[in-house]
Design an enzyme around this catalytic site. Structure first.
Site, short mmCIF file in Angstrom:
data_model
loop_
_atom_site.label_atom_id
_atom_site.label_comp_id
_atom_site.label_asym_id
_atom_site.label_seq_id
_atom_site.Cartn_x
_atom_site.Cartn_y
_atom_site.Cartn_z
N ASP A 148 0.84 -1.18 0.00
CA ASP A 148 0.00 0.00 0.00
C ASP A 148 0.89 1.25 0.00
O ASP A 148 2.10 1.16 0.15
CB ASP A 148 -0.97 -0.01 1.18
CG ASP A 148 -0.27 -0.05 2.53
OD1 ASP A 148 0.93 0.24 2.58
OD2 ASP A 148 -0.93 -0.37 3.53
N SER A 149 0.27 2.40 -0.16
CA SER A 149 1.05 3.62 -0.38
C SER A 149 1.32 4.41 0.88
O SER A 149 2.07 5.38 0.85
CB SER A 149 0.30 4.53 -1.35
OG SER A 149 -0.89 5.02 -0.75
N GLY A 170 -11.21 4.86 -0.30
CA GLY A 170 -12.13 5.75 0.37
C GLY A 170 -13.44 5.12 0.79
O GLY A 170 -14.42 5.83 1.04
N CYS A 173 -15.46 -26.69 7.04
CA CYS A 173 -14.16 -26.11 6.70
C CYS A 173 -13.14 -27.24 6.51
O CYS A 173 -13.11 -28.20 7.27
CB CYS A 173 -13.70 -25.17 7.82
SG CYS A 173 -12.06 -24.47 7.56
N CYS A 186 -9.47 -27.30 11.71
CA CYS A 186 -10.76 -27.97 11.87
C CYS A 186 -10.63 -29.48 11.72
O CYS A 186 -11.43 -30.24 12.29
CB CYS A 186 -11.76 -27.42 10.85
SG CYS A 186 -12.29 -25.72 11.23
N GLN A 222 -10.95 7.90 -5.78
CA GLN A 222 -11.57 8.47 -4.59
C GLN A 222 -12.91 9.10 -4.98
O GLN A 222 -13.47 8.72 -6.00
CB GLN A 222 -10.63 9.47 -3.92
CG GLN A 222 -9.42 8.84 -3.25
CD GLN A 222 -9.79 8.08 -1.99
OE1 GLN A 222 -10.86 8.25 -1.41
NE2 GLN A 222 -8.89 7.20 -1.55
N CYS A 278 -9.80 -26.78 6.64
CA CYS A 278 -8.48 -26.34 7.10
C CYS A 278 -7.88 -27.36 8.08
O CYS A 278 -8.60 -28.16 8.68
CB CYS A 278 -8.55 -24.95 7.74
SG CYS A 278 -9.09 -24.92 9.46
N HIS A 318 -7.07 -20.81 10.86
CA HIS A 318 -8.43 -21.15 10.39
C HIS A 318 -9.00 -19.99 9.59
O HIS A 318 -9.58 -20.19 8.49
CB HIS A 318 -9.35 -21.47 11.56
CG HIS A 318 -10.79 -21.42 11.17
ND1 HIS A 318 -11.43 -22.46 10.54
CD2 HIS A 318 -11.71 -20.41 11.29
CE1 HIS A 318 -12.70 -22.11 10.28
NE2 HIS A 318 -12.89 -20.87 10.74
N GLY A 377 -1.15 6.01 2.23
CA GLY A 377 -2.21 7.01 2.24
C GLY A 377 -3.27 6.74 3.29
O GLY A 377 -3.70 7.64 4.01
N PHE A 378 -3.69 5.47 3.43
CA PHE A 378 -4.73 5.15 4.41
C PHE A 378 -4.20 5.27 5.83
O PHE A 378 -4.90 5.73 6.73
CB PHE A 378 -5.30 3.76 4.17
CG PHE A 378 -6.41 3.42 5.13
CD1 PHE A 378 -7.68 3.91 4.92
CD2 PHE A 378 -6.17 2.65 6.26
CE1 PHE A 378 -8.72 3.63 5.81
CE2 PHE A 378 -7.20 2.36 7.15
CZ PHE A 378 -8.47 2.86 6.93
N ASP A 421 -8.35 -6.99 0.30
CA ASP A 421 -7.46 -7.18 1.44
C ASP A 421 -8.15 -6.65 2.68
O ASP A 421 -9.03 -5.78 2.59
CB ASP A 421 -6.13 -6.43 1.25
CG ASP A 421 -6.25 -4.97 1.64
OD1 ASP A 421 -5.85 -4.61 2.77
OD2 ASP A 421 -6.77 -4.16 0.84
N ASP A 425 -2.56 8.56 -2.28
CA ASP A 425 -3.83 9.24 -2.52
C ASP A 425 -4.27 10.00 -1.28
O ASP A 425 -3.69 9.87 -0.21
CB ASP A 425 -4.90 8.23 -2.92
CG ASP A 425 -5.14 7.18 -1.84
OD1 ASP A 425 -4.18 6.81 -1.14
OD2 ASP A 425 -6.29 6.74 -1.68
#
Length: 398
Positions: A101-102, A232, A320, A325, A205, A322, A351, A104-105, A282, A155
């Site tokens: 990621d940049s 955003g 599940c 489980c 945005q 996995c 899990h 920005g968030f 994500d 951004d």
């Protein structure tokens, strides 16, 4: 010293849609480090790790694309140190694809510690209060040093409820910053470095104004970048509004490029996003919830740390596949969490990560078979009934 983990041949970045079902798409995302089937969910590695899991465990879940966090890795151990040690792939031992990621968030989420101007964002570290400044150019420098396959533009993200003038100004600033990112990154948002191609994604945005979203999408499209993200959202708005704006924005994006919904979210939100035509997701939610004693199941959230499960011999989710489980009971996982045993965090998180990867596989198969609507309706009905029962205090009991 510059020793990136070897990429797979000389394969450039690419994306192809292989099947459609309504607005939804199944596709293949080709990066130098891995081929990734979409729709895809990316586990988040904030500090260079998927918390409570080894990378062997992450890969075993089926994940081939993970996210690295520019803000946190810049603060420690520092992007130059990581670059000197061969890039983030080699530093952490991950041989799959990676998106960064940049920042920005993160800058947005730490708004009490920052100040935005035309050049960039001045902020104080949440670790020690030291002063720093992020610019579009520095964001590109950091992400290239980390060695990501997919680099995100810097951004300007606003909270839900920002006024119309602020939203319009943020769209304009995001466009100007994107052009500076492109200029620093390379023509067409493609950059050959250390023997393989990295690519730049733009971010749309526009708050929750459809016209501003359209304007931002058109500005991003002018640069003809390899991919586009929807930014955003998941910033404090009601869930129905988030889903509405996701669908509105996804319909505006180039049909031959990957579409990435940033920071979302719960399994039902992901299903709605796929129905709207989103390819990439994500969120920290599956790992964060696992560490705090909540697991995700086909029947909604299960707060397995609760005392009600102390004698429950059933798996976390009977449907599940996995390894948790297959081997362990709710009672055992609950016992570990109650004792503060590290294994409890690992089992709950493992899990959750497997659950998300299995959901994405099911979605891909449903799209390819032309039965996505039926799959989504059944999944959402079961999830929503489980959530209703949980909120009513009538959650699944032994």
């Amino acid at each position: 010293m510059n020793r990136d983990t070897p990429a797979t041949g000389d394969r450039p970045f690419g994306f192809a849609v292989t099947a459609r079902d309504g607005a939804a798409r199944r596709g293949l995302l080709r990066t130098p480090h891995a081929e990734v089937e979409t729709p895809v969910f990316m586990p988040v590695g904030t500090h260079g790790s998927i918390k409570a899991m080894t990378f062997e465990q992450v890969a075993a879940s089926g994940a081939r694309l993970i996210l690295g966090n520019t803000y946190h890795l810049y603060l420690r151990p520092g992007h130059r140190l990581i670059e000197d040690l061969g890039g983030l792939h080699r530093f952490e031992g991950w041989d799959g694809a990676m998106l960064t990621d940049s920042a920005g968030f993160q800058v947005f989420s730490l708004s009490a510690l920052n100040k935005v101007d035309e050049d960039g964002v001045a902020f104080r570290s949440h670790l020690d209060g030291s002063s720093h400044r992020f610019t579009p150019e520095l964001s590109m420098e950091i992400q290239l040093a980390l060695g990501a396959d997919i680099v995100m533009a810097f951004d300007h993200c606003l909270p839900h409820g920002a006024d119309a003038a602020a939203v319009a100004a943020a769209v304009d600033r995001t466009d100007r910053w994107l052009r500076r990112c492109r200029d620093a990154f390379g023509p067409g948002g493609r950059r050959h470095k250390d023997g393989y191609e990295r690519v730049l994604f733009g971010i749309v945005q526009g708050g929750f104004d459809p016209q501003q979203r359209r304007r931002s999408a058109e500005l991003v499209a002018e640069l003809d970048l390899p991919g586009t993200a929807i930014g955003g959202v998941s910033v404090g708005e009601p869930v129905p509004l988030m889903r509405e704006m996701t669908a509105t924005t996804a319909a505006l994006l180039p049909p031959d490029r990957p579409r990435y919904l940033m920071g979302v979210g719960f399994p039902d939100d992901i299903v709605h996003g796929v129905l709207a035509g989103v390819d990439m997701f994500d969120c920290v939610l599956p790992t964060r919830m696992g560490r705090t004693g909540t697991v995700l199941t086909h029947d909604g959230r299960l707060v397995v740390k609760n005392g009600a499960y102390a004698r429950d011999e059933r798996p976390l989710d009977a449907d599940c596949g996995c390894p948790v489980c297959a081997r362990h009971s709710r009672a055992y996982v609950r016992h570990l969490l109650s004792c503060g045993e590290i294994l409890g965090l690992t089992l709950a998180t493992t899990h959750n990560v497997w659950f998300y990867q299995a959901l994405m596989r099911d979605l891909r198969e449903a799209i390819a078979a032309g039965r996505l609507q039926a799959f989504a309706a059944a999944f959402l009905a079961r999830w929503e009934e489980g959530e209703r029962r949980r909120l009513a205090g009538d959650a699944d009991r032994p």
